[in-house]
Design an enzyme around this catalytic site. Structure first.
Site, PDB file in Angstrom:
ATOM      1  N   HIS A  60       0.847  -1.200   0.000  1.00  0.00           N
ATOM      2  CA  HIS A  60       0.000   0.000   0.000  1.00  0.00           C
ATOM      3  C   HIS A  60       0.883   1.251   0.000  1.00  0.00           C
ATOM      4  O   HIS A  60       1.156   1.838   1.032  1.00  0.00           O
ATOM      5  CB  HIS A  60      -0.903   0.000   1.238  1.00  0.00           C
ATOM      6  CG  HIS A  60      -2.054   0.950   1.145  1.00  0.00           C
ATOM      7  ND1 HIS A  60      -3.360   0.537   1.014  1.00  0.00           N
ATOM      8  CD2 HIS A  60      -2.105   2.302   1.165  1.00  0.00           C
ATOM      9  CE1 HIS A  60      -4.157   1.581   0.966  1.00  0.00           C
ATOM     10  NE2 HIS A  60      -3.414   2.672   1.045  1.00  0.00           N
ATOM     11  N   HIS A  62       1.665   4.998  -2.173  1.00  0.00           N
ATOM     12  CA  HIS A  62       1.283   5.994  -3.177  1.00  0.00           C
ATOM     13  C   HIS A  62       2.544   6.393  -3.942  1.00  0.00           C
ATOM     14  O   HIS A  62       3.123   7.457  -3.702  1.00  0.00           O
ATOM     15  CB  HIS A  62       0.623   7.189  -2.495  1.00  0.00           C
ATOM     16  CG  HIS A  62      -0.629   6.835  -1.763  1.00  0.00           C
ATOM     17  ND1 HIS A  62      -1.874   6.820  -2.367  1.00  0.00           N
ATOM     18  CD2 HIS A  62      -0.830   6.433  -0.476  1.00  0.00           C
ATOM     19  CE1 HIS A  62      -2.790   6.435  -1.488  1.00  0.00           C
ATOM     20  NE2 HIS A  62      -2.183   6.198  -0.336  1.00  0.00           N
ATOM     21  N   GLY A  67      -2.426  12.640  -1.645  1.00  0.00           N
ATOM     22  CA  GLY A  67      -2.827  13.855  -0.940  1.00  0.00           C
ATOM     23  C   GLY A  67      -3.410  14.910  -1.851  1.00  0.00           C
ATOM     24  O   GLY A  67      -4.056  14.624  -2.846  1.00  0.00           O
ATOM     25  N   GLY A  68      -3.138  16.166  -1.509  1.00  0.00           N
ATOM     26  CA  GLY A  68      -3.741  17.282  -2.218  1.00  0.00           C
ATOM     27  C   GLY A  68      -4.996  17.792  -1.539  1.00  0.00           C
ATOM     28  O   GLY A  68      -5.680  18.665  -2.066  1.00  0.00           O
ATOM     29  N   LYS A 154      -8.799  -0.453  -6.216  1.00  0.00           N
ATOM     30  CA  LYS A 154      -8.878   0.336  -4.985  1.00  0.00           C
ATOM     31  C   LYS A 154     -10.227   1.070  -4.942  1.00  0.00           C
ATOM     32  O   LYS A 154     -10.713   1.567  -5.943  1.00  0.00           O
ATOM     33  CB  LYS A 154      -7.727   1.343  -4.966  1.00  0.00           C
ATOM     34  CG  LYS A 154      -7.846   2.502  -3.986  1.00  0.00           C
ATOM     35  CD  LYS A 154      -7.439   2.111  -2.594  1.00  0.00           C
ATOM     36  CE  LYS A 154      -7.462   3.320  -1.660  1.00  0.00           C
ATOM     37  NZ  LYS A 154      -6.327   4.241  -1.854  1.00  0.00           N
ATOM     38  N   HIS A 193     -10.077   1.199   1.176  1.00  0.00           N
ATOM     39  CA  HIS A 193      -9.656   2.222   2.139  1.00  0.00           C
ATOM     40  C   HIS A 193     -10.789   2.408   3.133  1.00  0.00           C
ATOM     41  O   HIS A 193     -11.913   2.737   2.758  1.00  0.00           O
ATOM     42  CB  HIS A 193      -9.379   3.549   1.419  1.00  0.00           C
ATOM     43  CG  HIS A 193      -9.386   4.726   2.346  1.00  0.00           C
ATOM     44  ND1 HIS A 193      -8.237   5.251   2.888  1.00  0.00           N
ATOM     45  CD2 HIS A 193     -10.414   5.481   2.839  1.00  0.00           C
ATOM     46  CE1 HIS A 193      -8.557   6.269   3.671  1.00  0.00           C
ATOM     47  NE2 HIS A 193      -9.872   6.436   3.663  1.00  0.00           N
ATOM     48  N   HIS A 222      -6.208  -0.033   6.764  1.00  0.00           N
ATOM     49  CA  HIS A 222      -6.296   1.013   7.799  1.00  0.00           C
ATOM     50  C   HIS A 222      -7.253   0.608   8.918  1.00  0.00           C
ATOM     51  O   HIS A 222      -7.856   1.469   9.567  1.00  0.00           O
ATOM     52  CB  HIS A 222      -6.766   2.354   7.216  1.00  0.00           C
ATOM     53  CG  HIS A 222      -6.110   2.776   5.953  1.00  0.00           C
ATOM     54  ND1 HIS A 222      -4.773   2.600   5.697  1.00  0.00           N
ATOM     55  CD2 HIS A 222      -6.633   3.376   4.835  1.00  0.00           C
ATOM     56  CE1 HIS A 222      -4.485   3.079   4.495  1.00  0.00           C
ATOM     57  NE2 HIS A 222      -5.597   3.539   3.951  1.00  0.00           N
ATOM     58  N   ASP A 277       1.287   2.712   3.872  1.00  0.00           N
ATOM     59  CA  ASP A 277       0.563   3.864   3.315  1.00  0.00           C
ATOM     60  C   ASP A 277       1.563   4.948   2.930  1.00  0.00           C
ATOM     61  O   ASP A 277       1.260   6.140   2.988  1.00  0.00           O
ATOM     62  CB  ASP A 277      -0.472   4.403   4.308  1.00  0.00           C
ATOM     63  CG  ASP A 277      -1.532   5.279   3.639  1.00  0.00           C
ATOM     64  OD1 ASP A 277      -1.656   5.222   2.398  1.00  0.00           O
ATOM     65  OD2 ASP A 277      -2.223   6.029   4.362  1.00  0.00           O
TER      66      ASP A 277
END
Length: 384
Positions: A60, A62, A67-68, A154, A193, A222, A277
């Site tokens: 897992h 990115h 984000g963002g 996902k 998620h 998570h 993550d």
């Protein structure tokens, strides 16, 4: 290329004793008490006093950044090869997060391909938080079938940023991804998620009860983000489902602490995994939805968590390794090649010193770190 590791304490992840390990090309060719008189010259690593364990698998990450959520300036940076190497990670699964608009699945595919070219093993998931999902071919199930590196999809649920799919939509999505996996001999998994919403795992349980989709198609991650979700996660394992714990959940139990509790309850060890993550943004929100703070997660949390489990929580190394190596490999249907040290498997291994600090990293038979010094960097990491 041939590589010989001498006199290492081998954890495969089960402890098999002090061994010599011969690597030919990208594969482990031979494991024996002693290997001598090779017909050709090879690179020799002295493993005396070191523990040889499978390379960590982070499912897992990115890899293109995530984000963002606090504006364009909060988009997190792209992963670099050296971050994986310095963290003992030899296999990674990339995925998108909240931002499936300025971050594309096409870019994720390109980064996955780049990491493979640079020397580690990389896979990916199609989709993102939202639904309908961003895809490459126009359909998530086609991505799984036709794109070799795509293992599944996902989706976000039980989160204020999720698309709030209905139970029927969740069933249909999972069914299509599962069938796509069957057709292409892949795991065909739906990685979920999990957010902080009160619904928790209830939509997943309802989807399972109202359909014939196997529980192991659904892969909630998570699950240690809050107490109620964690309790539901334990129940999910009891029903035969996989759960994934995330490192660095501030204010919440660590993956190791969750696993110790699961062991106390007698739950199946093989159904639990740990991931970082990495390069996703972590964020805290006020009750009215206002963003309070934001940051970026790192992939080195995997090795740190492994060390904590052994040194602070007294979990035996051979067991602690399961959640970072073989369990992950088996869950992704790549256990015949990854997550184990055995003859015929991919030569993805790391050497740890007595304090479990990283000494050497071998990915697909290449020495990427030796004597605590990185030897292989990403293509542009040293560019001026």
């Amino acid at each position: 290329m041939m590589l010989l590791i001498k006199n290492a304490e081998v954890y495969a992840p089960e402890y098999v004793g002090r061994k010599d390990v011969l690597v030919c090309g990208e594969k482990i060719e031979c494991i024996a008490d002693e290997i001598d008189r090779l017909p050709v010259a090879c690179h020799i690593l002295n493993g005396k006093g070191l523990k040889l364990v499978p390379g960590l698998i982070d499912q897992h990450v990115h890899v293109t950044g995530g984000g963002g959520e606090g504006g364009f300036h909060t988009r997190t940076p792209e992963l670099q090869l050296s971050e994986l190497i310095s963290s003992g990670i030899t296999t990674v699964v990339g995925l998108l997060g909240t931002d499936g608009t300025t971050r594309s699945v096409e870019n994720l595919y390109a980064k996955t391909a780049a990491l493979n070219e640079e020397g580690v093993t990389a896979y990916m998931l199609t989709g993102a938080y939202g639904y309908p999902s961003p895809t490459i071919t126009g359909a998530a199930d086609k991505d799984v079938i036709f794109i070799e590196s795509v293992l599944g999809m996902k989706l976000a649920i039980s989160d204020h940023r999720s698309p709030h799919v209905t139970i029927e939509e969740l069933i249909q999505i999972a069914s299509k991804i599962r069938v796509a996996g069957m057709l292409s001999r892949k795991p065909g998994i739906l990685v979920l998620h999990m957010g902080d919403a009160r619904s928790g795992l209830t939509p997943v349980i309802e989807a399972i009860e109202r359909s014939s989709v196997p529980i192991r198609t659904f892969r909630p991650t998570h699950v240690n983000r809050n107490a109620d979700l964690l309790e539901a996660g334990y129940e999910f394992v009891g029903k035969g489902g996989y759960i994934d714990f995330t490192c660095g959940m501030e204010g919440q139990p660590s993956p190791g602490e969750c696993i110790v509790e699961a062991r106390r309850r007698g739950l199946a060890k093989e159904l639990m995994t740990v991931s970082s993550d990495g390069h996703g943004s972590w964020s805290n929100y006020a009750q009215d939805g206002t963003l309070l703070e934001i940051g970026v997660s790192k992939v080195d949390s995997m090795l740190q968590e492994l060390q904590k489990m052994v040194k602070e929580l007294s979990v035996p190394l051979e067991e602690a390794l399961l959640y970072f190596t073989s369990n992950v490999a088996e869950a992704m249907d790549i256990g015949n090649r990854k997550g184990h040290i055995r003859e015929g498997a991919d030569a993805d291994m790391i050497l740890l010193d007595a304090d479990l600090n990283l000494d050497t990293v071998i990915a697909k038979g290449q020495v990427m770190m030796e004597d605590k010094r990185i030897k292989k960097f990403g293509t542009y990491e040293h560019s001026k």
